[in-house]
Enzyme design. Structure first.
Site, PDB file in Angstrom:
ATOM      1  N   ASP A 128       0.853  -1.201   0.000  1.00 20.99           N
ATOM      2  CA  ASP A 128       0.000   0.000   0.000  1.00 20.99           C
ATOM      3  C   ASP A 128       0.882   1.241   0.000  1.00 20.99           C
ATOM      4  O   ASP A 128       2.106   1.155   0.142  1.00 20.99           O
ATOM      5  CB  ASP A 128      -0.964   0.013   1.209  1.00 20.99           C
ATOM      6  CG  ASP A 128      -0.230  -0.178   2.530  1.00 20.99           C
ATOM      7  OD1 ASP A 128       0.898   0.346   2.681  1.00 20.99           O
ATOM      8  OD2 ASP A 128      -0.784  -0.849   3.421  1.00 20.99           O
TER       9      ASP A 128
ATOM     10  N   LYS B 207      -4.222   0.058  -3.573  1.00 21.91           N
ATOM     11  CA  LYS B 207      -5.389  -0.691  -3.104  1.00 21.91           C
ATOM     12  C   LYS B 207      -6.353   0.244  -2.397  1.00 21.91           C
ATOM     13  O   LYS B 207      -6.016   1.370  -2.027  1.00 21.91           O
ATOM     14  CB  LYS B 207      -4.961  -1.810  -2.132  1.00 21.91           C
ATOM     15  CG  LYS B 207      -4.487  -1.288  -0.788  1.00 21.91           C
ATOM     16  CD  LYS B 207      -4.299  -2.374   0.245  1.00 21.91           C
ATOM     17  CE  LYS B 207      -3.986  -1.741   1.603  1.00 21.91           C
ATOM     18  NZ  LYS B 207      -3.655  -2.674   2.642  1.00 21.91           N
TER      19      LYS B 207
ATOM     20  N   SER C 213      24.784   4.954  22.979  1.00 20.82           N
ATOM     21  CA  SER C 213      23.868   5.328  21.887  1.00 20.82           C
ATOM     22  C   SER C 213      23.145   4.093  21.351  1.00 20.82           C
ATOM     23  O   SER C 213      23.740   3.030  21.167  1.00 20.82           O
ATOM     24  CB  SER C 213      24.669   5.973  20.750  1.00 20.82           C
ATOM     25  OG  SER C 213      23.833   6.133  19.613  1.00 20.82           O
TER      26      SER C 213
END
Length: 319
Positions: A177, A200, A313
């Site tokens: 989609d 769609k 991090s």
């Protein structure tokens, strides 16, 4: 398993939604799972008991809010309350699958935004941080007023396809989609392949109709990528449309195998050669299929837990 992690202030707990994944994560970190019990009163009320001291500890709770969604969500909220009252220093929620995420905006009048409601509930119950994998919509991160680390499973899926020799010009990555184009683009960039998009429409929930295909798929091996496969209606209709448009063969992959209702039957009867999924949701034996290949996200979650605990991090894991 002996405690190998060099700090006894790190604790990992699992509730009942996906214990095999939690055990794998704990092994990767080098810890035994924390001791807790989840019981039910005869009327279905959930009773949780933490069976070891967690005072001053940094605690990570692993729980997907998959089926039964409401039970698993309530388990998590009650566990957070227990941890807060037991004086945990920080409470980190690890949600491999974040349920209620599909209602992330008001698409029509008088609709709830359940993704925001769940965020509010988690914060109110005592969560200090959330670690999630492939949220249905990235903007859900903005529903939280606490730190959220949004991990992605696409590199794990991509690596698997590359190991199967699926590379190069004969390949096309397909978004089922318009909303999944960014996800498809990331995989396409890694695999150096073009993308295509299924246009769609969805007349009602869990029902999809293919209108047309944007992009060239003729003579190519197509890989459909989505975040959630629920009833498998969209993905199987898309696979048929790709074959009808000249695709040589069709693979599919997703992060979250909800696979409810007729999903397994549809996949088994579909044009999909192989469906590659992660273990963000535990797959019962009734949903096993020779067409389904499951990959583990335990190393990804374990790395995130260690990095959060060591104040390092986490951004490298986003890619």
């Amino acid at each position: 398993m002996a405690n190998h992690y060099p700090n006894d202030k790190l604790k990992i707990f699992s509730l009942t939604a996906n214990e095999p994944l939690a055990k794998e994560v704990a092994e990767q970190v080098g810890l035994p799972l924390g001791k807790c019990s989840v019981k039910r009163f005869s009327d279905g009320e959930i009773q949780i008991n933490i069976e070891e001291s967690i005072r001053g500890c940094e605690v990570f709770v692993i729980q997907s809010t998959s089926n039964p969604v409401n039970d698993n969500l309530m388990e998590l909220l009650i566990m957070l309350d227990a941890l807060m009252r037991a004086s945990a220093r920080t409470i980190n929620v690890v949600m491999p699958y974040y349920g209620y995420a599909r209602q992330d905006r008001k698409a029509s009048s008088r609709e709830p935004i359940t993704a925001k409601l769940v965020a509010n509930l988690l914060e109110k119950a005592g969560a200090d941080r959330v670690i999630a994998v492939d949220l249905h919509a990235p903007q859900i991160q903005g529903f939280f007023d606490i730190p959220i680390d949004h991990l992605v499973a696409e590199p794990i899926l991509t690596e698997y396809f590359q190991s199967q020799g699926l590379v190069g010009d004969d390949l096309v990555i397909v978004s089922p989609d318009h909303g999944g184009v960014t996800r498809a683009r990331k995989m396409a960039d890694r695999m150096k392949a073009p993308i295509a998009i299924i246009d769609k429409r969805r007349p009602r929930p869990n029902v999809a109709e293919v209108m047309n295909i944007v992009g060239n798929v003729e003579g190519k091996t197509a890989i459909l990528i989505d975040d959630i496969i629920d009833t498998a209606g969209t993905i199987t209709i898309a696979a048929s449309a790709l074959i009808e448009s000249g695709a040589k063969e069709v693979y599919a992959c997703c992060s979250h195998p909800v696979l409810s209702g007729p999903a397994i039957e549809r996949i088994n009867n579909s044009k999909i050669k192989e469906l590659v999924i992660t273990n963000s949701i535990e797959l019962p034996e009734s949903k096993l299929s020779p067409k389904i290949k499951q990959l583990s996200i335990a190393p990804l979650l374990a790395s995130a837990i260690i990095r959060v605990f060591e104040k390092k991090s986490v951004s490298t894991l986003f890619d």
